[in-house]
Scaffold this active site. Structure first.
Site, mmCIF file in Angstrom:
data_model
loop_
_atom_site.group_PDB
_atom_site.id
_atom_site.type_symbol
_atom_site.label_atom_id
_atom_site.label_comp_id
_atom_site.label_asym_id
_atom_site.label_seq_id
_atom_site.Cartn_x
_atom_site.Cartn_y
_atom_site.Cartn_z
ATOM 1 N N LYS A 140 55.409 75.789 18.598
ATOM 2 C CA LYS A 140 55.835 75.926 17.321
ATOM 3 C C LYS A 140 54.902 75.191 16.386
ATOM 4 O O LYS A 140 54.523 74.156 16.581
ATOM 5 C CB LYS A 140 57.067 75.468 17.154
ATOM 6 N N TYR A 193 64.985 87.776 9.805
ATOM 7 C CA TYR A 193 65.836 87.877 8.768
ATOM 8 C C TYR A 193 65.987 89.235 8.476
ATOM 9 O O TYR A 193 67.002 89.792 7.565
ATOM 10 C CB TYR A 193 65.476 87.217 7.557
ATOM 11 N N SER A 199 60.863 82.304 7.873
ATOM 12 C CA SER A 199 61.301 82.605 6.271
ATOM 13 C C SER A 199 60.037 83.111 5.286
ATOM 14 O O SER A 199 60.239 83.843 4.583
ATOM 15 C CB SER A 199 61.907 81.452 6.047
ATOM 16 N N LYS A 253 56.128 80.809 17.331
ATOM 17 C CA LYS A 253 56.596 80.696 16.048
ATOM 18 C C LYS A 253 55.638 80.118 14.894
ATOM 19 O O LYS A 253 55.162 78.844 15.433
ATOM 20 C CB LYS A 253 57.831 79.865 15.895
ATOM 21 N N ARG A 284 63.680 75.958 4.080
ATOM 22 C CA ARG A 284 64.247 74.522 3.765
ATOM 23 C C ARG A 284 65.022 74.564 2.647
ATOM 24 O O ARG A 284 66.016 73.698 2.465
ATOM 25 C CB ARG A 284 62.727 73.395 3.123
HETATM 26 C C1 PBG Z 1 63.852 73.319 12.749
HETATM 27 C C2 PBG Z 1 63.530 74.647 12.528
HETATM 28 C C3 PBG Z 1 62.727 75.079 11.299
HETATM 29 C C4 PBG Z 1 62.570 76.686 11.378
HETATM 30 C C5 PBG Z 1 63.531 76.621 12.500
HETATM 31 N N1 PBG Z 1 63.835 75.826 13.019
HETATM 32 C C6 PBG Z 1 62.039 74.333 10.326
HETATM 33 C C7 PBG Z 1 60.918 73.472 10.627
HETATM 34 O O1 PBG Z 1 60.475 73.323 11.842
HETATM 35 O O2 PBG Z 1 60.401 73.006 9.626
HETATM 36 C C8 PBG Z 1 61.977 77.503 10.512
HETATM 37 C C9 PBG Z 1 62.330 78.986 10.375
HETATM 38 C C10 PBG Z 1 61.857 79.944 9.386
HETATM 39 O O3 PBG Z 1 61.084 79.445 8.485
HETATM 40 O O4 PBG Z 1 62.580 80.976 9.331
HETATM 41 N N2 PBG Z 1 65.244 73.271 12.958
#
Ligand code: PBG
Length: 336
Positions: A205, A324, A285, A259, A215
């Site tokens: 990630k 999504y 997102s 991711k 967020r």
């Molecule tokens: C953390 C988490 C995030 C996302 C999924 N799980 C945010 C981050 O790591 O800052 C992001 C998913 C997205 O942007 O669609 N709980």
């Protein structure tokens, strides 16, 4: 003149365009396919709201009430989407994110609702992290120096895993990028007798600019300007992702994830070559929002662009995709 003589003996009459002559020919020779079975829908459920609440930066995505969440899951199940992943938005946040393991916390309640409603037809997953529940927005507890304390955080993840398992979750998906989190979560689950609960590890990630709209979706503002580079991966590194994946599998991950997806197709391809467990990718997102923004201006055809990106993620080697677009794409396939 420079050019290819397609009649040269060396090429022996090869004419690849023969394989593109008709839709059915193209369908026959397709190397990668995208279908409803490849989709997992991320869903948000928020405590203390009376009606679903739109998320401005994620067109078509909402923060659900428990009731609207159930209805959305039923619709997805009827379309044949095999999985969903839940994110909770609690009414109150605190320094340790205690809402994440509260037995009456919003995600625990939602998991139980969904297992009762669609539990036989969908795989119910839950994101396992603390950032939606902490008042500083980090994925764990912050020490005096302002750093996320790895081992103290992992101890809390055990509690979250136990709470999600008690609520009936099928798959927990740790996304905090703490070292040793998968081993600790497996231990906690097994200690509770939850040996059938699987772990989908967000293994590789990246500290990405593409999480922006998420967020908003979970009402998180991260202290110190949103910097997660102390625990999420540097976008420069692909070999390091392979190492993270190997570690997570050794610690007990049943499935692994890369991711975001689009900016890391090379990582997906590399990982696919190296491991045999199911591989997921998360079209995040910002990837979704960017397509919508361009489409709204008439600059892109939304469905065509979304399908092309999702197919590319499959071609790179992902077995399934958190997106999504899941409902939209499932509806498109249902019309065909
Ligand atoms: C953390 C988490 C995030 C996302 C999924 N799980 C945010 C981050 O790591 O800052 C992001 C998913 C997205 O942007 O669609 N709980």
């Amino acid at each position: 003149m420079v050019g290819v003589d397609i009649d040269s003996p060396a090429l022996a009459g090869r004419r690849p365009r023969r394989m593109r002559t008709t839709p059915v020919m193209r369908r026959l020779v397709a190397e990668a396919r995208l279908g409803v079975d490849d989709l997992v829908a991320p869903l948000f459920v928020r405590e203390g709201i009376e009606a679903p609440w739109p998320i401005e930066s994620l067109p078509g995505v909402v923060q659900h009430t428990r009731d609207s969440l159930r209805a959305e899951a039923v619709a997805l199940a009827e379309l044949g989407v095999p999985g969903l992943i839940l994110f909770g938005v609690p009414e109150r946040k605190d320094a340790t994110g205690s809402g994440a393991w509260d037995p009456d916390g919003i995600v625990q309640l939602a998991i139980a609702d969904l297992k009762a409603e669609v539990g036989d037809s969908m795989v119910v997953m839950a994101d396992l992290c603390l950032d939606e529940y902490t008042d500083h927005g980090h994925c764990g507890v912050v020490d005096q120096a302002g750093r996320v304390d790895n081992d103290a955080t992992v101890d809390l993840y055990r509690r979250v895993a136990s709470a999600q398992a008690a609520a009936g979750v099928d798959v927990v998906a740790p996304s905090g990028m703490m070292d040793g989190q998968v081993r600790a979560i497996r231990e906690a689950l097994d200690g509770d007798g939850a040996t059938d609960v699987a772990i989908l590890a967000y293994s590789a990630k990246y500290a990405s600019a593409f999480y922006g709209p998420f967020r908003d979706a979970v009402d998180v503002t991260i202290a110190d300007g949103g910097d997660r580079r102390g625990y999420q991966q540097d976008p420069a590194n692909a070999r390091e992702a392979a190492e993270e994946i190997r570690l997570d599998i050794a610690e007990g991950a049943d499935m692994v994830m890369v991711k975001p997806a689009l900016t890391y197709l090379d990582v997906i391809a590399r990982v696919r070559d190296q491991v045999d467990v199911p591989l997921a990718a998360y079209q995040v997102s910002g990837e979704y929002a960017a397509l919508h923004a361009a489409a709204e201006r008439g600059w892109l055809d939304l469905n065509a662009a979304a399908l092309e990106q999702l197919l590319a993620i499959r071609r790179a080697g992902a077995d399934f995709i958190l997106t999504y677009f899941a409902r939209r794409v499932a509806e498109l396939f249902a019309q065909r």
